[in-house]
Design an enzyme around this catalytic site. Structure first.
Site, short mmCIF file in Angstrom:
data_model
loop_
_atom_site.label_atom_id
_atom_site.label_comp_id
_atom_site.label_asym_id
_atom_site.label_seq_id
_atom_site.Cartn_x
_atom_site.Cartn_y
_atom_site.Cartn_z
N MET A 30 0.84 -1.20 0.00
CA MET A 30 0.00 0.00 0.00
C MET A 30 0.88 1.26 0.00
O MET A 30 0.42 2.35 0.33
CB MET A 30 -0.92 0.01 1.22
N LEU A 33 6.62 3.25 1.40
CA LEU A 33 7.53 2.10 1.53
C LEU A 33 8.62 2.34 2.55
O LEU A 33 9.19 3.42 2.65
CB LEU A 33 8.16 1.80 0.16
N HIS A 34 8.90 1.29 3.33
CA HIS A 34 9.99 1.33 4.32
C HIS A 34 10.85 0.08 4.10
O HIS A 34 10.60 -0.70 3.16
CB HIS A 34 9.41 1.38 5.74
N GLY A 36 10.94 -2.68 5.51
CA GLY A 36 10.20 -3.95 5.51
C GLY A 36 9.76 -4.29 4.09
O GLY A 36 9.99 -5.40 3.59
N HIS A 37 9.15 -3.32 3.40
CA HIS A 37 8.73 -3.54 2.02
C HIS A 37 9.95 -3.87 1.13
O HIS A 37 9.89 -4.76 0.28
CB HIS A 37 8.06 -2.29 1.46
N ASP A 150 2.04 -9.50 8.78
CA ASP A 150 0.59 -9.66 8.65
C ASP A 150 0.30 -11.14 8.48
O ASP A 150 -0.16 -11.59 7.43
CB ASP A 150 0.08 -8.85 7.45
N LEU A 184 8.67 -2.55 11.65
CA LEU A 184 8.49 -1.40 10.75
C LEU A 184 7.08 -1.42 10.18
O LEU A 184 6.54 -2.48 9.88
CB LEU A 184 9.52 -1.45 9.61
N ARG A 187 2.42 2.91 9.30
CA ARG A 187 1.66 3.66 10.31
C ARG A 187 2.57 4.19 11.44
O ARG A 187 2.13 5.03 12.21
CB ARG A 187 0.55 2.80 10.90
P1 AMP Z 1 1.40 -2.90 3.52
O1 AMP Z 1 1.96 -1.86 2.61
O2 AMP Z 1 1.38 -2.51 4.95
O3 AMP Z 1 0.07 -3.46 3.03
O4 AMP Z 1 2.41 -4.13 3.46
C1 AMP Z 1 2.76 -4.72 2.24
C2 AMP Z 1 3.52 -5.99 2.51
O5 AMP Z 1 4.68 -5.68 3.28
C3 AMP Z 1 2.72 -7.01 3.34
O6 AMP Z 1 2.98 -8.30 2.83
C4 AMP Z 1 3.27 -6.84 4.72
O7 AMP Z 1 3.17 -8.00 5.51
C5 AMP Z 1 4.72 -6.50 4.42
N1 AMP Z 1 5.33 -5.79 5.53
C6 AMP Z 1 4.85 -4.70 6.19
N2 AMP Z 1 5.67 -4.36 7.20
C7 AMP Z 1 6.68 -5.26 7.21
C8 AMP Z 1 7.83 -5.47 8.02
N3 AMP Z 1 8.12 -4.67 9.05
N4 AMP Z 1 8.66 -6.50 7.72
C9 AMP Z 1 8.39 -7.31 6.67
N5 AMP Z 1 7.31 -7.18 5.87
C10 AMP Z 1 6.47 -6.17 6.13
#
Ligand code: AMP
Length: 282
Positions: A30, A33-34, A36-37, A150, A184, A187
């Site tokens: 979504m 990006l950090h 984690g992404h 998640d 990470l 939010r």
């Molecule tokens: P989001 O943008 O929050 O929907 O996350 C996109 C993808 O990144 C999802 O598969 C999340 O599980 C993964 N994600 C989010 N935060 C992290 C994190 N800290 N470490 C690893 N993957 C993450």
């Protein structure tokens, strides 16, 4: 790196990539990006020859009182990060491109969503499945990478792949954390300095409960209740903090050797919702 907004242009760009023969990975996000992404993109690179990143704040997975409007968005910065991470295509559609004027179909979920985030965010996983199913059909990846952060989302998508016969290999990326242990999250940008300093408390509680379980505590309920009170005393509001079966995502009260569990929590610090989990095999 090619940036697309419409389904037609995305399919065209993917056809061109496919001519080179190779495995294609999808990393749905979504945005905002950090690291984690970026770790997901890196893992995707290790499993595939081409990587498509989608960036879309999916309105269907936000409840009416949730943060869809204020969710952080910065496409220019995100594109720069995707380019540096060697993504081949970024699909960044507008709502109209993926949902058209009106959707009349939905995907129902019978179980797996009664607890954890599914329990406290009605309609959330139905919205997630709708967009992920669409992305799978638009991009037709060989591999899709999602984060353990998640975990419930991962398990429900895994079930959708199985039941809807998507020919896609699912890869789970470990949770990327800040130095102090905070998972990470896009939010985290909402947190005040004081909240940010307190935020790793959730991970520390999960770690403590996990270490006691590994030391032989058979019934972790009291332990969990105690950690909840400690967190509340530090200003956290607890949505849930509990132990769940990895298989059913139902709460578990007595531990068995050889079983796998999710120790998971969702908390509010101010108005910011934070989630975290540990996978535990005994
Ligand atoms: P989001 O943008 O929050 O929907 O996350 C996109 C993808 O990144 C999802 O598969 C999340 O599980 C993964 N994600 C989010 N935060 C992290 C994190 N800290 N470490 C690893 N993957 C993450």
């Amino acid at each position: 790196m090619i940036v697309t907004h419409t389904i037609e242009n995305t399919r065209k760009a993917i056809r061109t990539l496919r001519e080179k023969n190779g495995r294609l990975a999808l990393v749905p996000t979504m945005g905002a990006l950090h690291n984690g992404h970026l770790s997901l993109i890196k893992l995707a690179r290790q499993h595939a020859d081409f990587v498509v990143v989608s960036i879309f704040v999916n309105p269907e997975q936000f409840g009416p009182s949730e943060d869809f409007n204020s969710y952080p968005r910065d496409l220019d910065k995100d594109l720069e990060k995707c380019k540096n991470a060697h993504a081949d295509i970024v699909f960044a559609p507008e709502r109209i491109h993926v949902y058209g004027e009106k959707n009349v179909l939905s995907i129902g979920i019978d179980s797996l969503n009664r607890h954890m985030c599914g329990g406290s965010r009605p309609g959330f996983f139905e919205g997630v499945l709708l967009i992920v199913n669409k992305l799978f059909n638009i991009i037709k990846p060989d591999i899709a990478v999602f984060g353990q952060k998640d975990i419930q989302q991962f398990l429900i998508i895994s079930r959708m792949i199985q039941e809807f016969n998507h020919d896609i290999e699912l890869v789970m990326a470990p949770v990327e954390r800040a130095n102090d242990g905070l998972a990470l999250s896009s939010r985290n940008a909402y947190l005040s300095d004081k909240e940010r300093a307190a935020a790793p408390g959730l991970y520390r509680s999960l770690q403590y409960i996990c270490s006691m379980m590994k030391q032989g505590v058979h019934s972790p309920e009291l332990l969990i209740e105690h950690q909840k009170s400690e967190l509340e005393a530090k200003g956290f509001k607890i949505d849930y903090l509990d132990l769940f079966s990895l298989k059913t995502i139902e709460p578990v009260h007595t531990l068995h050797k050889g079983s796998a569990y999710i120790l998971a929590g969702a908390v509010l610090l101010g108005n910011t919702r934070l989630i975290d989990n540990l996978l535990i095999e005994l």
